[in-house]
Design a protein around this motif. Sequence first.
Motif, PDB file in Angstrom:
ATOM      1  N   ILE A 201       6.630  10.718  -3.008  1.00 40.33           N
ATOM      2  CA  ILE A 201       6.414  12.160  -3.100  1.00 40.33           C
ATOM      3  C   ILE A 201       6.042  12.487  -4.544  1.00 40.33           C
ATOM      4  O   ILE A 201       6.830  12.264  -5.462  1.00 40.33           O
ATOM      5  CB  ILE A 201       7.703  12.942  -2.701  1.00 40.33           C
ATOM      6  N   ASP A 202       4.849  12.999  -4.731  1.00 39.20           N
ATOM      7  CA  ASP A 202       4.378  13.330  -6.083  1.00 39.20           C
ATOM      8  C   ASP A 202       4.845  14.738  -6.458  1.00 39.20           C
ATOM      9  O   ASP A 202       4.064  15.683  -6.530  1.00 39.20           O
ATOM     10  CB  ASP A 202       2.850  13.220  -6.138  1.00 39.20           C
ATOM     11  N   ASP A 203       6.162  14.832  -6.697  1.00 39.94           N
ATOM     12  CA  ASP A 203       6.750  16.147  -6.977  1.00 39.94           C
ATOM     13  C   ASP A 203       7.097  16.290  -8.453  1.00 39.94           C
ATOM     14  O   ASP A 203       8.112  16.857  -8.820  1.00 39.94           O
ATOM     15  CB  ASP A 203       8.011  16.349  -6.116  1.00 39.94           C
TER      16      ASP A 203
ATOM     17  N   ASP B 299     -11.443  12.929  -3.664  1.00 38.72           N
ATOM     18  CA  ASP B 299     -11.431  13.836  -4.824  1.00 38.72           C
ATOM     19  C   ASP B 299     -10.786  13.191  -6.044  1.00 38.72           C
ATOM     20  O   ASP B 299     -10.958  13.684  -7.159  1.00 38.72           O
ATOM     21  CB  ASP B 299     -10.717  15.142  -4.458  1.00 38.72           C
ATOM     22  N   LEU B 300     -10.063  12.090  -5.853  1.00 43.55           N
ATOM     23  CA  LEU B 300      -9.392  11.459  -6.997  1.00 43.55           C
ATOM     24  C   LEU B 300     -10.166  10.258  -7.559  1.00 43.55           C
ATOM     25  O   LEU B 300      -9.721   9.631  -8.520  1.00 43.55           O
ATOM     26  CB  LEU B 300      -7.971  11.045  -6.600  1.00 43.55           C
ATOM     27  N   ALA B 301     -11.328   9.976  -6.973  1.00 40.93           N
ATOM     28  CA  ALA B 301     -12.075   8.783  -7.427  1.00 40.93           C
ATOM     29  C   ALA B 301     -12.425   8.864  -8.917  1.00 40.93           C
ATOM     30  O   ALA B 301     -12.361   7.862  -9.630  1.00 40.93           O
ATOM     31  CB  ALA B 301     -13.339   8.608  -6.596  1.00 40.93           C
TER      32      ALA B 301
ATOM     33  N   GLY C 189       0.865  -1.170   0.000  1.00 44.06           N
ATOM     34  CA  GLY C 189       0.000   0.000   0.000  1.00 44.06           C
ATOM     35  C   GLY C 189       0.902   1.220   0.000  1.00 44.06           C
ATOM     36  O   GLY C 189       2.127   1.095   0.154  1.00 44.06           O
ATOM     37  N   ARG C 190       0.321   2.380  -0.167  1.00 44.65           N
ATOM     38  CA  ARG C 190       1.181   3.570  -0.213  1.00 44.65           C
ATOM     39  C   ARG C 190       0.394   4.832   0.100  1.00 44.65           C
ATOM     40  O   ARG C 190      -0.840   4.867   0.026  1.00 44.65           O
ATOM     41  CB  ARG C 190       1.865   3.691  -1.572  1.00 44.65           C
ATOM     42  N   TYR C 191       1.145   5.869   0.452  1.00 44.96           N
ATOM     43  CA  TYR C 191       0.573   7.205   0.543  1.00 44.96           C
ATOM     44  C   TYR C 191       1.443   8.093  -0.323  1.00 44.96           C
ATOM     45  O   TYR C 191       2.677   7.977  -0.301  1.00 44.96           O
ATOM     46  CB  TYR C 191       0.537   7.691   2.000  1.00 44.96           C
ATOM     47  N   ALA C 192       0.815   8.961  -1.114  1.00 42.68           N
ATOM     48  CA  ALA C 192       1.576   9.707  -2.120  1.00 42.68           C
ATOM     49  C   ALA C 192       1.193  11.188  -2.116  1.00 42.68           C
ATOM     50  O   ALA C 192       0.471  11.653  -2.989  1.00 42.68           O
ATOM     51  CB  ALA C 192       1.322   9.096  -3.503  1.00 42.68           C
ATOM     52  N   PRO C 193       1.682  11.932  -1.133  1.00 43.05           N
ATOM     53  CA  PRO C 193       1.303  13.349  -1.092  1.00 43.05           C
ATOM     54  C   PRO C 193       2.010  14.189  -2.156  1.00 43.05           C
ATOM     55  O   PRO C 193       3.118  13.853  -2.578  1.00 43.05           O
ATOM     56  CB  PRO C 193       1.758  13.778   0.307  1.00 43.05           C
ATOM     57  N   SER C 194       1.355  15.259  -2.570  1.00 45.15           N
ATOM     58  CA  SER C 194       2.007  16.257  -3.425  1.00 45.15           C
ATOM     59  C   SER C 194       2.565  17.316  -2.482  1.00 45.15           C
ATOM     60  O   SER C 194       1.849  17.772  -1.592  1.00 45.15           O
ATOM     61  CB  SER C 194       0.981  16.925  -4.356  1.00 45.15           C
ATOM     62  N   PRO C 195       3.818  17.705  -2.672  1.00 43.88           N
ATOM     63  CA  PRO C 195       4.421  18.634  -1.707  1.00 43.88           C
ATOM     64  C   PRO C 195       4.029  20.083  -1.970  1.00 43.88           C
ATOM     65  O   PRO C 195       4.866  20.930  -2.256  1.00 43.88           O
ATOM     66  CB  PRO C 195       5.925  18.411  -1.908  1.00 43.88           C
TER      67      PRO C 195
END
Length: 319
Positions: free
Chosen positions: A56-58, A219-221, A20-26
């Motif tokens: 990191i979605d950079d 919001d990404l569904a 699994g993962r978490y992928a924040p945008s900085p």
Amino acid sequence: MVANEPASHEVLGAHKPGAGRYAPSPSGDLHLGNLRTALVAFLAARGTCRDFLLRIDDIDRARDKGFAERQLADLRRLGIVWELPVMKQSERDHAYYVALQTLCEQDRVYECVCSRKDILTAPTAPHAPPGAYPGICRTLSTAALQRAKAKIAPRLPALRLKVAASERQLCFTDLIKGRVCAPIDDFVLRRGDGVYAYNLATVVDDAAAGVDQVVRGDDLASSTPRQILLARLLNAPAPSYAHVPLVVNARGVRLAKRDGAVTLAQLREQGVGTAEVLQMLLLSLGMAADPLATDALKAAACDFAFHKLSRDPFVFKGF
Ligand code: GLU
């Protein structure tokens, strides 16, 4: 199957699950909504014996003003930890390029010179959602495309996916929301400024990292059908998806900076400690684990199940 029940592959079977993962945008400090989603991603991964990865979605490098490090520190403060090195989209252009080539080889890619305004003012196809790309450049002759490209120079054309008529709508079973359907237009794969688009990058990264459980904000569904289609075209296994309902303020509006103290740093300044925040977040997820216990998240992970989560947004009313 009842829509909100775990899918069969969520239940531990003979095969070891992936990650699994978490992928924040900085793009800023994580607020309570982001932290709550991160917590669900972490508990879901741990609760199903998956590795938990942080990405990191950079890809839009200009947006990171040191926020990534602050985000990682806040996650660690909550007890969210990961073992493998953090993946950074800014270092993965080559993988996106290879995926794009695969789509080109399938004759699935075309150049698009349209500006936002061109798209907004173009006649839309019947039943197309607002903002959907109506395919203007898909049918341009080579000569017309060359002329249009010369006109927009030095800007480069964007690259879009050719979506077949039979692929224009796709449904999937979300582990929290149940059945979700969304339209798919000829979406962008690489922008005119050369930056690879979110949908392509995410699919490529998840596949490369062995992610088979994607947990992210609600919001990404509506982007997910696009990603499922891309995964198919790239021959990548489709992960399971769980979109976590957003945190909203008392007026029902998505939580944002203007709502006052909503990040860990802001809350600390107001005398609200991390343990208190964690307890509030766990309670909001229907879990009553004691955040002061050293293994609070371990206990919460044992207790975690997607079907126990509410499908409604969580209303944050302050501490
Ligand atoms: N980077 C995205 C965000 O912060 C999430 C992408 C994803 O989880 O697929 O909203």
